[in-house]
Design a protein around this motif. Structure first.
Motif, PDB file in Angstrom:
ATOM      1  N   ARG A  19      -4.022   8.382  -5.678  1.00 56.68           N
ATOM      2  CA  ARG A  19      -3.389   9.359  -4.785  1.00 56.68           C
ATOM      3  C   ARG A  19      -1.964   8.934  -4.434  1.00 56.68           C
ATOM      4  NH1 ARG A  19      -6.825   9.126  -1.254  1.00 56.68           N
ATOM      5  NH2 ARG A  19      -8.096  10.950  -1.773  1.00 56.68           N
ATOM      6  N   ARG A  20      -1.788   7.654  -4.089  1.00 57.41           N
ATOM      7  CA  ARG A  20      -0.454   7.182  -3.730  1.00 57.41           C
ATOM      8  C   ARG A  20       0.494   7.248  -4.922  1.00 57.41           C
ATOM      9  NH1 ARG A  20      -3.236   2.007  -0.764  1.00 57.41           N
ATOM     10  NH2 ARG A  20      -3.936   3.116   1.111  1.00 57.41           N
ATOM     11  N   SER A  21      -0.014   6.902  -6.098  1.00 54.57           N
ATOM     12  CA  SER A  21       0.826   6.983  -7.297  1.00 54.57           C
ATOM     13  C   SER A  21       1.208   8.425  -7.589  1.00 54.57           C
ATOM     14  CB  SER A  21       0.088   6.383  -8.493  1.00 54.57           C
ATOM     15  OG  SER A  21      -0.248   5.026  -8.275  1.00 54.57           O
ATOM     16  N   TYR A  22       0.246   9.319  -7.491  1.00 49.87           N
ATOM     17  CA  TYR A  22       0.509  10.719  -7.820  1.00 49.87           C
ATOM     18  C   TYR A  22       1.439  11.370  -6.788  1.00 49.87           C
ATOM     19  CZ  TYR A  22      -0.448  15.528  -9.243  1.00 49.87           C
ATOM     20  OH  TYR A  22      -0.322  16.824  -9.667  1.00 49.87           O
ATOM     21  N   SER A  78      -2.128  -8.022  -8.481  1.00 48.72           N
ATOM     22  CA  SER A  78      -1.043  -8.851  -7.948  1.00 48.72           C
ATOM     23  C   SER A  78      -0.873  -8.629  -6.447  1.00 48.72           C
ATOM     24  CB  SER A  78       0.262  -8.538  -8.675  1.00 48.72           C
ATOM     25  OG  SER A  78       0.161  -8.814 -10.048  1.00 48.72           O
ATOM     26  N   THR A  79      -1.066  -7.393  -6.018  1.00 48.37           N
ATOM     27  CA  THR A  79      -0.982  -7.111  -4.578  1.00 48.37           C
ATOM     28  C   THR A  79      -2.062  -7.851  -3.818  1.00 48.37           C
ATOM     29  OG1 THR A  79      -0.061  -4.916  -5.044  1.00 48.37           O
ATOM     30  CG2 THR A  79      -0.983  -5.282  -2.857  1.00 48.37           C
ATOM     31  N   GLU A 121       0.803  -1.225   0.000  1.00 48.15           N
ATOM     32  CA  GLU A 121       0.000   0.000   0.000  1.00 48.15           C
ATOM     33  C   GLU A 121       0.834   1.273   0.000  1.00 48.15           C
ATOM     34  OE1 GLU A 121      -3.314  -0.384  -0.232  1.00 48.15           O
ATOM     35  OE2 GLU A 121      -2.929  -2.538  -0.216  1.00 48.15           O
ATOM     36  N   ARG A 122       2.144   1.167   0.195  1.00 43.56           N
ATOM     37  CA  ARG A 122       2.976   2.364   0.252  1.00 43.56           C
ATOM     38  C   ARG A 122       4.278   2.190  -0.536  1.00 43.56           C
ATOM     39  NH1 ARG A 122      -1.063   4.216   2.105  1.00 43.56           N
ATOM     40  NH2 ARG A 122      -1.346   5.548   3.941  1.00 43.56           N
ATOM     41  N   TRP A 123       5.124   1.294  -0.061  1.00 45.09           N
ATOM     42  CA  TRP A 123       6.492   1.242  -0.550  1.00 45.09           C
ATOM     43  C   TRP A 123       6.596   0.852  -2.013  1.00 45.09           C
ATOM     44  CZ3 TRP A 123       8.073  -2.032   4.294  1.00 45.09           C
ATOM     45  CH2 TRP A 123       8.020  -1.203   5.412  1.00 45.09           C
ATOM     46  N   VAL A 124       5.704  -0.003  -2.496  1.00 42.95           N
ATOM     47  CA  VAL A 124       5.811  -0.457  -3.878  1.00 42.95           C
ATOM     48  C   VAL A 124       5.603   0.702  -4.854  1.00 42.95           C
ATOM     49  CG1 VAL A 124       3.371  -1.105  -4.124  1.00 42.95           C
ATOM     50  CG2 VAL A 124       5.102  -2.251  -5.499  1.00 42.95           C
ATOM     51  N   PHE A 125       4.782   1.685  -4.489  1.00 42.13           N
ATOM     52  CA  PHE A 125       4.570   2.840  -5.360  1.00 42.13           C
ATOM     53  C   PHE A 125       5.855   3.654  -5.490  1.00 42.13           C
ATOM     54  CE2 PHE A 125       0.387   1.709  -3.809  1.00 42.13           C
ATOM     55  CZ  PHE A 125      -0.406   1.814  -4.928  1.00 42.13           C
TER      56      PHE A 125
END
Length: 757
Positions: A177-180, A552-553, A115-119
């Motif tokens: 939002r996380r991607s941006y 995949s997540t 939910e965080r680090w992969v982005f």
């Protein structure tokens, strides 16, 4: 003859009940006259029903308040005490540092990654330095295209039940939002362009003004599934809802803009975010564009047709969803001029608009005022010459910067034109042996040349050629709408323009791997706008940046969930085998420490003063153990004159054996036997073994307690208690306790991280 009337009945709590009515009234308010009739005032007029309802509500509230002050307070205190006791039991070191909590820690790390680090990791791998190829000392302008965020709303999945639709909206919003946020933090772009379809149902939400109904000729075009919900949409989702969606879009993209910094890159004029290009989900398409929706869109996002000079390149944004109305089959049947008129007028003047924009940019870099200056003088209106007004347009032949066309709908291409190897829907067909070029036609790898209600996959050939010809000097085009990547080089009729259709930024648009397009531009110019000698021939480089696959997540979460359950089940079965530390606590009601606070230690058999107890010896052990299995005569609270025999029993010096009272009234032994509800050694051993972290019990262990007396009398209830501690019971309780503990903690953390966005 007179008849005495009985007074109204009083309930003893300050309220009286009259005859004939079921409503309580305060006794102090009763009239003294015996002719009073309930429900009527002193003038025999009926009282208001509101007064009666108010009286009833007052009584109910009074009773509720009394309950809360009495029994309710006790219940609340009991619950609070139990909760505090349970928390205290769980806050021990062996509970906190237990195996289930170790699994929870693993889950926290996995969810932080998903939910965080992969982005951050995926976007960091797209850093400009990894793929840019400019001469040493170059200062390129860095731009990013975002296509089809298409935020989810009730139009996306009509009929989906309430909990699922808001959950889908939250998850997809969080993904973007996380991607941006990472896009801004990691890449620090100088400019961000949106390529349309900002909303999914923007064209459906009514405006405050203007006719929003579908025209009669178009009502049958709408799919039957949407027609079922049309009345509900118009009733529930109007202009206020659209404004909330606008704020939602801003919360994702506008509010996080400054995370990329307030200063542009070296040698750049400034940072820009441009989101005024509309898509068919924002306005509609062609002849069915909602003009009121377009007015609202341009009022909040900016002019839909515009020219911007960015990085020494001219960007021309064209509202092609409205332009398509000019080539619609309905053009000869209805008046579509309000739809396509503005964009056609823009294209007629676009060459002049481009030259003006370039001159403003050049004036800025020369340190001059960007706008035209007028001589200040007074002239007679009749003799003034308006033919020679100063203008910023230098006329034809002036320097022209490389032009980039932006359109939501891709340009026309023949059916089956392949999109290349980076298209995710279908890879290119394998060419036959000996063929070096791609297979043409390749319909699976191509954008389908088709259309339907409120959409068309590509523009008409006429509109595509008109765009390239009217704009001029187009070196590249970028589009959206298709949701997947597609790169083609158009025919000579369309200027051999290279076009990239940008992937959707959203995880809910049918493409497993969302993404965005990165563009690096370097075009050094002189003070007049001409390209400097020795500059790179190619002034624009692109790179596709792929975002994490959310599916995949979720699969990772599902696999880890299954592994977690299997590990907890295996551990529970190994608990008695390897004498492992159990996680499940003994139920509170089985612990003597808890029950001792609630149950009395001694209770007289008969009523009366409890200063002494009659020492009664049962006639047989069978009577004692069967009738009173968990009690025995106290040997520590015997009355005077008693002695203890060798078998542990009590013997009276005088009196009568039995369960009745002694006939001798002068004796102190005139009371019934005193029963001791004592702590059995069985519970002692269980608690002691629990504290020693061991579940290896055997019945022989308990039969040999109490000083090695293997034949000591045990209550019959011990057999029933022991059954709760068999192997299967211990394993089952361990499985349930550990699984539930991991589940609610993991789900709670996921809910929290989802709420945080």
């Amino acid at each position: 003859m007179s008849i005495a009337m009985a007074p109204p009945y009083s309930n003893g709590y300050g309220y009286s009940h009259g005859h004939g009515h079921g409503y309580p009234y305060p006794s102090s308010s009763l009239p003294t006259s015996s002719s009073y009739d309930y429900g009527y005032g002193s003038n025999n007029e009926p009282q208001s029903i509101c007064d009666e309802i108010s009286a009833c509500v007052g009584v109910m509230l009074g009773q509720l308040w009394g309950y809360l002050n009495g029994r309710g307070r006790q219940v609340a205190w009991g619950w609070a005490t139990k909760a505090a006791h349970q928390i205290k039991r769980n806050m021990t070191r062996r509970r906190l540092l237990s195996f289930p909590h170790l699994l929870v820690g693993l889950w926290v790390l996995v969810m932080l990654w998903g939910e965080r680090w992969v982005f951050a990791s995926r976007i960091r791998s797209c850093d400009w330095d990894h793929w840019e190829d400019w001469p040493a000392g170059a200062t390129p302008h860095r731009l990013i295209f975002i296509a089809d965020p298409q935020i989810i709303d009730p139009h996306s999945y009509p009929g989906r039940p309430w909990p699922l639709n808001p959950l889908t909206m939250t998850i997809t919003d969080n993904y973007m939002r996380r991607s941006y946020i990472q896009l801004q933090k990691q890449l620090h772009p100088d400019t961000v362009f949106f390529l349309g379809d900002l909303f999914d149902g923007g064209r459906e939400w009514k405006t405050a003004n203007g006719n929003f109904e579908d025209p009669e000729w178009a009502k049958d075009h709408r799919p039957a599934e949407e027609r079922k919900h049309l009345k509900e949409w118009h009733r529930k989702y109007g202009d206020n809802y659209w404004l909330r969606e606008y704020a939602r879009f801003g919360n994702i993209f506008y509010d996080n803009w400054n995370l990329g910094g307030v200063s542009p890159g070296p040698g750049q004029r400034g940072r820009k975010l441009i989101s005024s290009l509309p898509g068919n989900h924002d306005l509609g398409f062609g002849a069915e564009v909602k003009v009121p929706a377009r007015h609202r869109f341009s009022a909040y996002f900016g002019e839909t047709n515009r020219v911007d000079v960015i990085g020494n390149h001219t960007f021309v944004s064209v509202d092609t969803v409205s332009l398509s109305a000019g080539t619609s089959s309905m053009r000869g049947q209805v008046d579509l001029q309000p739809i396509y008129g503005p964009v056609q007028q823009f294209l007629k003047e676009v060459q002049v608009t481009k030259r003006r924009a370039v001159q403003k940019e050049v004036r800025f870099w020369r340190g001059e005022v960007e706008e035209v200056t007028f001589e200040q003088k007074v002239e007679d209106l009749e003799t003034a010459d308006f033919s020679k007004l100063p203008t910023i347009d230098p006329g034809e032949g002036a320097p022209d910067l490389p032009t980039v066309l932006l359109t939501h709908v891709p340009l026309y291409r023949p059916p089956g034109t392949p999109c290349g190897p980076m298209r995710e829907h279908w890879p290119p067909a394998k060419p036959p042996k000996g063929q070096t070029g791609p297979v043409i036609p390749d319909h699976r790898n191509a954008i389908s040349v088709s259309g339907g209600y409120q959409y068309q996959n590509v523009l008409d050939p006429e509109d595509s050629q008109k765009l390239i010809k009217n704009i001029g000097n187009v070196i590249h085009a970028f589009s959206g709408d298709d949701h997947d990547y597609c790169e083609v080089v158009h025919s000579a009729e369309q200027g051999n323009v290279r076009e990239i259709t940008v992937k959707s930024f959203s995880m809910a648009m049918g493409v497993p791997t969302p993404g965005f397009q990165m563009v690096s531009m370097y075009n050094p110019i002189d003070e007049n706008g001409n390209t400097l000698p020795g500059s790179p021939k190619t002034t624009l480089q692109t790179h596709l940046c792929l975002l994490p696959q959310q599916l995949s997540t979720f699969v990772t979460y599902a696999v880890l969930g299954a592994v977690t359950v299997l590990v907890l089940v295996a551990r529970a079965f190994l608990l008695p085998v390897f004498n492992l530390q159990p996680f499940a606590l003994e139920p509170v009601h089985q612990r003597y420490a808890s029950s001792a606070l609630l149950l009395p230690i001694f209770k007289p058999k008969t009523e009366g003063d409890d200063r002494s107890a009659y020492d009664a010896k049962p006639t047989s052990s069978g009577t004692s153990s069967s009738k009173f299995p968990s009690a025995r005569v106290s040997s520590t609270t015997r009355p005077r004159g008693q002695s203890i025999n060798n078998n542990g029993g009590a013997q009276a010096s005088s009196g009568k054996w039995g369960w009745g009272q002694n006939n001798n009234s002068s004796s102190n032994n005139n009371r019934g036997p005193r029963i001791e509800i004592r702590k059995d050694s069985y519970y002692d051993d269980i608690n002691n073994n629990n504290n020693n972290h061991s579940y290896s019990y055997s019945y022989s262990d308990y039969s040999n307690k109490e000083g090695g007396r293997g034949d000591a009398w045990k209550p019959a209830s011990r057999a029933r208690s022991w059954s709760r501690y068999t192997t299967l019971s211990v394993v089952g309780r361990e499985i349930w306790t550990t699984t539930w503990r991991v589940a609610w903690m993991v789900l709670g953390f996921f809910a929290w991280i989802t709420y945080q966005g």
